[in-house]
Structure formats: structure tokens, C-alpha cells
Design a protein around this motif. Structure first.
Motif, PDB file in Angstrom:
ATOM      1  N   SER A  95      64.513  15.354  20.554  1.00  0.00           N
ATOM      2  CA  SER A  95      64.134  14.900  21.893  1.00  0.00           C
ATOM      3  C   SER A  95      65.344  14.741  22.805  1.00  0.00           C
ATOM      4  O   SER A  95      65.203  14.674  24.034  1.00  0.00           O
ATOM      5  CB  SER A  95      63.369  13.573  21.817  1.00  0.00           C
ATOM      6  OG  SER A  95      64.233  12.495  21.461  1.00  0.00           O
ATOM      7  N   GLN A  96      66.545  14.685  22.219  1.00  0.00           N
ATOM      8  CA  GLN A  96      67.764  14.492  23.014  1.00  0.00           C
ATOM      9  C   GLN A  96      68.157  15.731  23.806  1.00  0.00           C
ATOM     10  O   GLN A  96      68.874  15.630  24.801  1.00  0.00           O
ATOM     11  CB  GLN A  96      68.933  14.130  22.092  1.00  0.00           C
ATOM     12  CG  GLN A  96      68.721  12.878  21.279  1.00  0.00           C
ATOM     13  CD  GLN A  96      69.839  12.699  20.283  1.00  0.00           C
ATOM     14  OE1 GLN A  96      70.988  12.475  20.650  1.00  0.00           O
ATOM     15  NE2 GLN A  96      69.511  12.816  19.007  1.00  0.00           N
ATOM     16  N   THR A  98      67.548  18.347  26.238  1.00  0.00           N
ATOM     17  CA  THR A  98      66.679  18.703  27.349  1.00  0.00           C
ATOM     18  C   THR A  98      67.315  19.719  28.296  1.00  0.00           C
ATOM     19  O   THR A  98      66.618  20.336  29.083  1.00  0.00           O
ATOM     20  CB  THR A  98      66.302  17.453  28.158  1.00  0.00           C
ATOM     21  OG1 THR A  98      67.494  16.831  28.664  1.00  0.00           O
ATOM     22  CG2 THR A  98      65.549  16.450  27.276  1.00  0.00           C
ATOM     23  N   SER A 181      74.507  14.960  17.598  1.00  0.00           N
ATOM     24  CA  SER A 181      73.708  13.960  18.316  1.00  0.00           C
ATOM     25  C   SER A 181      74.581  13.072  19.187  1.00  0.00           C
ATOM     26  O   SER A 181      75.682  12.689  18.783  1.00  0.00           O
ATOM     27  CB  SER A 181      72.954  13.095  17.297  1.00  0.00           C
ATOM     28  OG  SER A 181      72.439  11.933  17.885  1.00  0.00           O
ATOM     29  N   HIS A 182      74.073  12.729  20.364  1.00  0.00           N
ATOM     30  CA  HIS A 182      74.801  11.732  21.164  1.00  0.00           C
ATOM     31  C   HIS A 182      74.311  10.318  20.897  1.00  0.00           C
ATOM     32  O   HIS A 182      74.982   9.356  21.235  1.00  0.00           O
ATOM     33  CB  HIS A 182      74.697  12.038  22.662  1.00  0.00           C
ATOM     34  CG  HIS A 182      73.327  11.879  23.233  1.00  0.00           C
ATOM     35  ND1 HIS A 182      72.540  12.940  23.586  1.00  0.00           N
ATOM     36  CD2 HIS A 182      72.591  10.769  23.525  1.00  0.00           C
ATOM     37  CE1 HIS A 182      71.386  12.507  24.070  1.00  0.00           C
ATOM     38  NE2 HIS A 182      71.384  11.188  24.028  1.00  0.00           N
ATOM     39  N   SER A 183      73.151  10.181  20.260  1.00  0.00           N
ATOM     40  CA  SER A 183      72.581   8.842  20.094  1.00  0.00           C
ATOM     41  C   SER A 183      73.436   7.976  19.178  1.00  0.00           C
ATOM     42  O   SER A 183      73.793   6.836  19.534  1.00  0.00           O
ATOM     43  CB  SER A 183      71.145   8.934  19.563  1.00  0.00           C
ATOM     44  OG  SER A 183      71.104   9.587  18.314  1.00  0.00           O
ATOM     45  N   TYR A 224      58.196  10.282  26.569  1.00  0.00           N
ATOM     46  CA  TYR A 224      58.540  11.597  27.089  1.00  0.00           C
ATOM     47  C   TYR A 224      57.373  12.575  27.172  1.00  0.00           C
ATOM     48  O   TYR A 224      57.524  13.658  27.733  1.00  0.00           O
ATOM     49  CB  TYR A 224      59.626  12.230  26.204  1.00  0.00           C
ATOM     50  CG  TYR A 224      60.836  11.357  26.012  1.00  0.00           C
ATOM     51  CD1 TYR A 224      61.575  10.896  27.092  1.00  0.00           C
ATOM     52  CD2 TYR A 224      61.244  10.980  24.727  1.00  0.00           C
ATOM     53  CE1 TYR A 224      62.691  10.088  26.908  1.00  0.00           C
ATOM     54  CE2 TYR A 224      62.368  10.178  24.536  1.00  0.00           C
ATOM     55  CZ  TYR A 224      63.073   9.723  25.629  1.00  0.00           C
ATOM     56  OH  TYR A 224      64.173   8.932  25.435  1.00  0.00           O
TER      57      TYR A 224
END
Length: 229
Positions: A95-96, A98, A181-183, A224
Motif C-alpha cells: 500500500s506504500q 503509490t 519500505s519507508h514505514s 485507502y
């Protein structure tokens, strides 16, 4: 929720000294990651068969999944037959992503491949508001051959195309995906970190069972998906 403990309060000079000490280790880690990337660029590769996957427009050869690019990153999304909500880790991770147009400047593409039938996969993509391009390997051995068999886990695989011939250049799974990942990078900056029991944290820091703070697939859909505000 009020924290159970707080970091010690010090003067600016003491804080700066400790930051400078930490920066030495951070810089060393950055140089090591650069060295790992350099070794990755020197990896050999394995020629792949001429797989046919299923896309939104029907059957598509693996070489055509590149959409004209020479490099391809594939996230193999876990799939549980008959389930409305698929793996929350895979759902949250993908989901990250986009805005992937920047990869065009690097002659590359990043897509999802899942074991789910393409109709169900595309319906799930819509339900959770996923922005990536999805393909299905339900009718091929591609997923099994790259470490993501039916009923198996997730994976990241990287491929290089030379004309109609595709080669596999890299693979990872588990925590190896975190670098994409940035999360977790953001969460690891926080004073309390991931707040999971396995982490090395000072006494009194909030800690919970592993995965208990992760956002569920249904929550991602609410944030989302089509009905999100």
C-alpha cells in the motif's frame, strides 16, 4: 496512552556528543549498505523459462511484464484462497507504493504477482485501494520457481531482460524486504521504535507482541479503498 518511561533529559552539549557517537555507527552502516549494493550489482544471474502470467488484459509473457523496460522488481504477494482479507503484511507493505513513475528513469518497473486468480486478485486490489499493477501466477509455476509457491510466503525478486530472454538476478524474503519500505525506516526513528517485544529497548519502554501494532487489511481498505474519505 501515556508512556511508561521517558529518555533522560540532558544539556545540549551532552545530547550533541551522544548524537555524534551514534552518527559514527550510522555512517558505518551506510557505507556497509553501499558495499552490499555493490556486491549485488556483481551477482550472476539465472535464465528463466518463458512463463505466461495473467494480467488485467489477459495472458502476458513474463518478458512483456517489463512493459519495455530492461529491469523488473516483483513483489510476490501471499494469497489465501477464499479469504476476503489477504495477508496484512503484504497488503500494508504494497500500500506504500503509490507513485512508481520515477522508476522509468532507471529503465525499471515494480509490480505485484500473486497466486490468486487474476479476477480475485484485481478485486482485492480495488478493495484495499492498491495502486500497483497486479499479475497472477495461478496458472503457471512462476511463483513456485521464485520462492512463493501456493500457500507459501511472500518474496521479492528482481529480473533483467535481454530481448525476449529474462534472467533472475536477486531474491529476498522476510526482513530482507524492509530495505524497500519507508514505514519501518520512519518508525525506527521514533524514541519508542516499533514497540515490539523482541526489540532491545530500555526498561519501561512500551512493548507489545510482534505484529500487534500492524495495520490490518480491513483497516487499510477503510483508509485507502473506494469508500475512503
Amino acid at each position: 496512552m501515556e508512556p511508561t518511561s521517558l529518555p533522560p533529559v540532558v544539556d545540549v552539549e551532552t545530547w550533541q556528543r551522544q548524537l555524534d557517537d551514534l552518527r559514527v555507527r550510522e555512517k558505518a552502516a551506510t557505507r556497509e549498505l553501499d558495499a552490499i549494493a555493490a556486491q549485488r550489482r556483481r551477482m550472476p544471474m539465472v535464465e528463466m523459462p518463458d512463463y505466461t502470467l495473467e494480467g488485467a488484459e489477459g495472458p502476458v509473457r513474463l518478458a512483456d511484464v517489463f512493459d519495455g523496460a530492461s529491469q523488473l522488481i516483483v513483489y510476490n504477494h501471499m494469497w489465501f484462497p477464499g479469504e476476503k482479507w489477504q495477508c496484512p503484511g503484504c497488503t500494508g507493505f504494497t500500500s506504500q507504493f503509490t507513485r512508481l513513475g520515477f522508476l522509468e528513469g532507471y529503465d525499471a518497473r515494480f509490480v505485484i504477482v500473486t497466486q490468486g486468480p487474476i479476477g480475485e486478485a484485481l478485486a482485492y486490489k480495488e478493495r484495499v485501494g492498491n495502486k500497483m499493477t497486479w499479475y497472477s501466477t495461478a496458472n503457471s509455476t512462476f511463483g513456485s520457481d521464485v520462492g512463493a509457491p501456493p500457500g507459501g510466503g511472500f518474496a521479492v525478486n528482481v529480473f533483467l531482460r535481454d530481448g525476449d530472454t529474462v534472467y533472475r538476478t536477486w531474491h529476498t524474503t522476510g526482513r530482507g524486504t524492509e530495505q524497500l519500505s519507508h514505514s519501518f525506516a520512519l518508525i525506527d526513528l521514533l524514541p519508542y521504535g516499533r514497540q515490539e517485544e523482541w526489540q532491545d529497548s530500555p526498561k519501561g519502554w512500551p512493548q507489545s507482541p510482534t505484529y500487534s501494532r500492524w495495520v490490518g487489511s480491513e483497516d487499510i481498505a477503510a483508509r485507502y479503498g473506494p469508500g475512503a474519505s
